[in-house]
Every structure is written in C-alpha cells, then in structure tokens.
Design an enzyme around this catalytic site. Structure first.
Site, PDB file in Angstrom:
ATOM      1  CE  LYS A 204      -3.849  -1.934   2.045  1.00  0.00           C
ATOM      2  NZ  LYS A 204      -4.714  -2.692   3.551  1.00  0.00           N
TER       3      LYS A 204
ATOM      4  CE  LYS B 191      -5.282  -8.317  -2.703  1.00  0.00           C
ATOM      5  NZ  LYS B 191      -5.584  -8.302  -1.161  1.00  0.00           N
TER       6      LYS B 191
ATOM      7  CE  LYS C 240     -12.452  -4.786  -2.405  1.00  0.00           C
ATOM      8  NZ  LYS C 240     -13.148  -6.105  -1.134  1.00  0.00           N
TER       9      LYS C 240
HETATM   10  P1  TYM Z   1     -10.571  -7.502   1.677  1.00  0.00           P
HETATM   11  O1  TYM Z   1     -11.542  -6.600   1.878  1.00  0.00           O
HETATM   12  O2  TYM Z   1     -10.171  -7.264   1.165  1.00  0.00           O
HETATM   13  O3  TYM Z   1     -10.974  -9.178   1.101  1.00  0.00           O
HETATM   14  C1  TYM Z   1     -12.242  -9.574   1.593  1.00  0.00           C
HETATM   15  C2  TYM Z   1     -11.864 -11.197   1.170  1.00  0.00           C
HETATM   16  O4  TYM Z   1     -11.296 -11.685   0.008  1.00  0.00           O
HETATM   17  C3  TYM Z   1     -10.299 -12.401   0.085  1.00  0.00           C
HETATM   18  N1  TYM Z   1      -9.675 -11.152  -1.393  1.00  0.00           N
HETATM   19  C4  TYM Z   1      -9.454 -12.630  -2.667  1.00  0.00           C
HETATM   20  N2  TYM Z   1      -9.491 -14.686  -2.804  1.00  0.00           N
HETATM   21  C5  TYM Z   1      -8.858 -14.992  -3.447  1.00  0.00           C
HETATM   22  N3  TYM Z   1      -8.530 -13.850  -4.144  1.00  0.00           N
HETATM   23  C6  TYM Z   1      -8.377 -13.023  -4.511  1.00  0.00           C
HETATM   24  N4  TYM Z   1      -7.602 -12.147  -5.204  1.00  0.00           N
HETATM   25  C7  TYM Z   1      -8.606 -12.143  -3.225  1.00  0.00           C
HETATM   26  N5  TYM Z   1      -9.097 -10.610  -3.196  1.00  0.00           N
HETATM   27  C8  TYM Z   1      -9.622 -10.588  -1.335  1.00  0.00           C
HETATM   28  C9  TYM Z   1      -8.869 -11.561   1.299  1.00  0.00           C
HETATM   29  O5  TYM Z   1      -8.393 -12.870   1.233  1.00  0.00           O
HETATM   30  C10 TYM Z   1     -10.313 -11.947   2.304  1.00  0.00           C
HETATM   31  O6  TYM Z   1     -10.655 -12.443   2.720  1.00  0.00           O
HETATM   32  N6  TYM Z   1      -8.014  -7.569   5.663  1.00  0.00           N
HETATM   33  C11 TYM Z   1      -9.115  -8.259   5.592  1.00  0.00           C
HETATM   34  C12 TYM Z   1     -10.339  -8.176   6.158  1.00  0.00           C
HETATM   35  C13 TYM Z   1     -10.279  -8.349   7.520  1.00  0.00           C
HETATM   36  C14 TYM Z   1     -10.611  -9.242   8.018  1.00  0.00           C
HETATM   37  C15 TYM Z   1     -10.876  -9.224   9.581  1.00  0.00           C
HETATM   38  C16 TYM Z   1     -10.311 -10.866   7.410  1.00  0.00           C
HETATM   39  C17 TYM Z   1     -10.247  -7.136   8.377  1.00  0.00           C
HETATM   40  N7  TYM Z   1     -10.580  -7.822   9.466  1.00  0.00           N
HETATM   41  C18 TYM Z   1     -11.143  -9.997  10.198  1.00  0.00           C
HETATM   42  C19 TYM Z   1     -10.824 -11.981   8.200  1.00  0.00           C
HETATM   43  C20 TYM Z   1     -11.198 -11.533   9.789  1.00  0.00           C
HETATM   44  C21 TYM Z   1      -8.891  -7.144   3.960  1.00  0.00           C
HETATM   45  O7  TYM Z   1      -9.371  -5.931   3.905  1.00  0.00           O
HETATM   46  O8  TYM Z   1     -10.261  -8.135   3.031  1.00  0.00           O
END
Ligand code: TYM
Length: 360
Positions: free
Chosen positions: A119, A222, A225
């Site tokens: 980031k 990866k 968004k």
């Molecule tokens: P976030 O919002 O970026 O993504 C949500 C979930 O989607 C998965 N993901 C992917 N899986 C496969 N391929 C991809 N290209 C891909 N992009 C995203 C992420 O692994 C995630 O499972 N930090 C976390 C949010 C969070 C969280 C938590 C998750 C905050 N607190 C507590 C679990 C438990 C995040 O930014 O996810």
C-alpha cells in the site's frame, strides 16, 4: 439440537471491507466459501467500515457501500437466518481491543507486513531499504507522505481484534490474508502468555480453489478492487457484456497451449477461475481444451462466469431496493455480535486490570 451441541459448534468469523462491488477474487476466495459453512457453525460476518477509512473514502460512498456489501453478502447465499452479519463500527469492542493489542505489538512487526509495504509503495513511496528491523521510506513527495496514516500501519492489529473479540475458532480468508492471520495468532498467544489463557488461537481457513485470483491485466498480481486498470478486475455485479470484454482482453501468452504452469500465469489464472466456478479440476480442463486456442477458452469461460453470477446479480438488484430489510439484517447481526463481544471484552479488561463496568 441440544444446548451442549450448540455450544460445541465452532465459531467462524470473517470480514471484508465495504469497497462497493465485490470482486471475483472476494467471491471465490471468500464469500462463496463462507456460505457453505452456515449449517454447522456459529457464523459472524463483519463489514469492516473502520478498516475502510484507512484510505480516503467519501462519507456518502462509505454509507452506500455498507448497504451494497450486505446486499451482496445475502445475494451470495449468506442467509441472515443462519448467520450474523454486522457492521464493525456498530459493535463496541473492536477499537477497544485493537488499542490493547496495539500496546502488545512492536512497530517493526507492522512495518514488515507485505500488504502495508504494497500500500505504501502504491501511494507513491519507493519501497524501502532494509535497515536492521526497521524499514526506511524514501518519499517521492509531500502529498504521498501525507497519505501514509498510522491507521494503515495498525490495520492488521484492528483485524486481529475483529477476530479475537469473538474468540473465533476458524477464519476463512483468501491467500493474501495469511500474514495478517499469523500476526493475529501471535498476538493471541502473546496475550495468553502474559495475562493467562484468554483467547482462542484461531486457525486460518484458506480454500483449495479460488484462494488467489489474479489480475486479468497483470496475472502476477492479485485481483484487487483498488486496481486502476478497469480491465484488470471482474466484479460479481458486472453485466454479461462487461464480463465478455474483460475476459477477451485478459493477458495470456504466445505459446497458444492451454495448460497451467508457473510460466503461464495468465492462462493458469483463467483455468483457476474456470475450475473454481465449474467444479472441474485443472487436469480435466487441460484435457477438455487440448488442441484448442485461447479464443475458445475465453469464450467458454465468459459463459461459465456469466451463468454462475447471473443469480447473484439478479438477487442483489432485488435486495438493494429494500434498505429497511437490509438495515434489519444488520441490526440483528450487531445485537448478536455485541452480546458475544462484551463477554470477551469484559474478560480482557479484567485480565489486564482495567476496572470493569459490568456490561452484562
Ligand atoms: P478484503 O476486503 O480485501 O477481502 C475480503 C476477502 O476476500 C479475499 N480476497 C481474495 N481471495 C482470492 N483472490 C483474490 N484476488 C482476493 N482478493 C481478496 C480476502 O483474502 C478476504 O478474505 N483485511 C481484510 C478484511 C478484514 C478481515 C478481518 C478478514 C478485516 N478484519 C477479520 C478476516 C477477519 C481485507 O482487507 O479483506
């Protein structure tokens, strides 16, 4: 089910940021797996709006994104009768526990997080020379420097708090969250060691297929968004025409042989998406496409994606009209989440010597 069986059910918790439309990566790596866990577990699914404000977001957009997110969750099969869906800022305890855990976290551990470094470099910084435990950032300009807020650094601690606040057993996430999960486990162990057994040390659950969906424009990164290239990311609410265009322009290679291998990240990614949606193995797909060109793969994949996502898109369009219903889903979710969160927060306060207000 008897109460004791109910009590034995494992607690699942996971979250996603409300950034508008979910990507195909979010769907295959995360939300779709969650919907298979509802029957046998006690499930909490969070919409982490406090994480979302680590990058600049307009208030009106953030508010709308929370509704979009819950509508997409339900449309993807998260039945509110069988799980608790809540907004992070609705539940007291996330930021409180995050602060406590922050006090147990050396800064160096946070500076080493890959997502933080990504980031930071995306925000215009030249990544960093390593200097002992510390990472130094040479900045490109004052604007970029102002963008690196402390929230971005502490982001994984808040994530750990999200999980530990519920004493979750299992956290289903995509591959990209593994390092954050390790930090969460370390913090749980550190707290337990220092203040006696309090937290369950949670396990990450990373699905076998779809756990790392790559960008269509640069398959070595990866799918995300925040990608500026519109063709790089597929959203689950994309119209069939958009899906066709994005898949048609997906980067492949010049070998013209349909097989998965590390030297062929583009084709491997397209096969992985096909496999995750159609249920066919990569080997079956390689046999199926033997002797065929990339045009055929892309056409068939467009069809598979379009048909798999059609019901999700249609259900979403119905749900997003009904804000009263969506608010009631979130209210029920917050109530259940708060009940569990208070119990664990009170215990934590007691353990570290903060006077308890007996919140019930
Ligand atoms: P976030 O919002 O970026 O993504 C949500 C979930 O989607 C998965 N993901 C992917 N899986 C496969 N391929 C991809 N290209 C891909 N992009 C995203 C992420 O692994 C995630 O499972 N930090 C976390 C949010 C969070 C969280 C938590 C998750 C905050 N607190 C507590 C679990 C438990 C995040 O930014 O996810």
């Amino acid at each position: 089910m008897t109460i004791s069986e109910e009590e034995k059910r494992k607690v699942i918790l996971t979250c996603a940021q409300p950034t508008g439309k979910l990507t195909l990566g979010n769907y295959l790596g995360a939300v779709r797996n969650w919907s298979t866990m509802l029957e046998n577990h006690e499930c909490y699914f969070g919409i982490v709006d406090l994480h979302a404000i680590t990058t600049p977001t307009k208030p009106v957009t953030l508010r709308q994104n929370v509704f979009d997110c819950v509508a997409q969750y339900v449309a993807c099969g998260l039945d509110p009768e069988k799980c608790h869906q809540f907004v992070q800022s609705h539940v007291v305890g996330h930021t409180e526990l995050a602060w406590i855990l922050t006090c147990l976290t050396p800064i160096g551990e946070l500076q080493r997080m890959t997502q933080f470094k990504d980031k930071v470099s995306k925000l215009g910084f030249k990544a960093a020379e390593q200097e002992g435990e510390e990472i130094k950032f040479t900045h490109d300009g004052a604007r970029a420097q102002a963008s690196i807020n402390a929230g971005l650094l502490c982001y994984p601690v808040l994530m750990a708090a999200d999980i530990l606040l519920y004493n979750a057993d299992l956290v289903p996430v995509g591959e990209d969250q593994r390092q954050h999960m390790e930090l969460c486990r370390d913090l749980a162990q550190r707290f337990n060691h220092q203040f006696s057994e309090t937290f369950v040390v949670p396990d990450a659950y990373v699905g076998e297929t779809g756990s790392r969906i790559m960008s269509l424009a640069d398959p070595t990164r990866k799918m995300s968004k925040s990608d500026e290239n519109e063709r790089a990311t597929l959203y689950i609410l994309d119209e069939p025409g958009q899906i066709g265009k994005k898949i048609a322009s997906a980067v492949t290679d010049s070998e013209a042989v349909i097989r998965a291998s590390p030297e062929k990240p583009g084709v491997s990614n397209l096969l992985a998406i096909h496999s995750a949606l159609s249920g066919q193995t990569i080997v079956q797909l390689e046999e199926h496409f033997a002797g065929k060109g990339y045009g055929v793969l892309k056409e068939e994949l467009t069809e598979v994606i379009t048909e798999s996502l059609r019901p999700v898109r249609e259900k979403y369009q119905e749900l997003i009209q009904d804000k009263t219903y969506l608010s009631s889903v979130l209210a029920q979710g917050a109530e259940a989440a708060q009940k569990r969160a208070y119990k664990i927060l009170s215990k934590v306060y007691r353990k570290i010597g903060l006077p308890d207000r007996n919140r019930g």
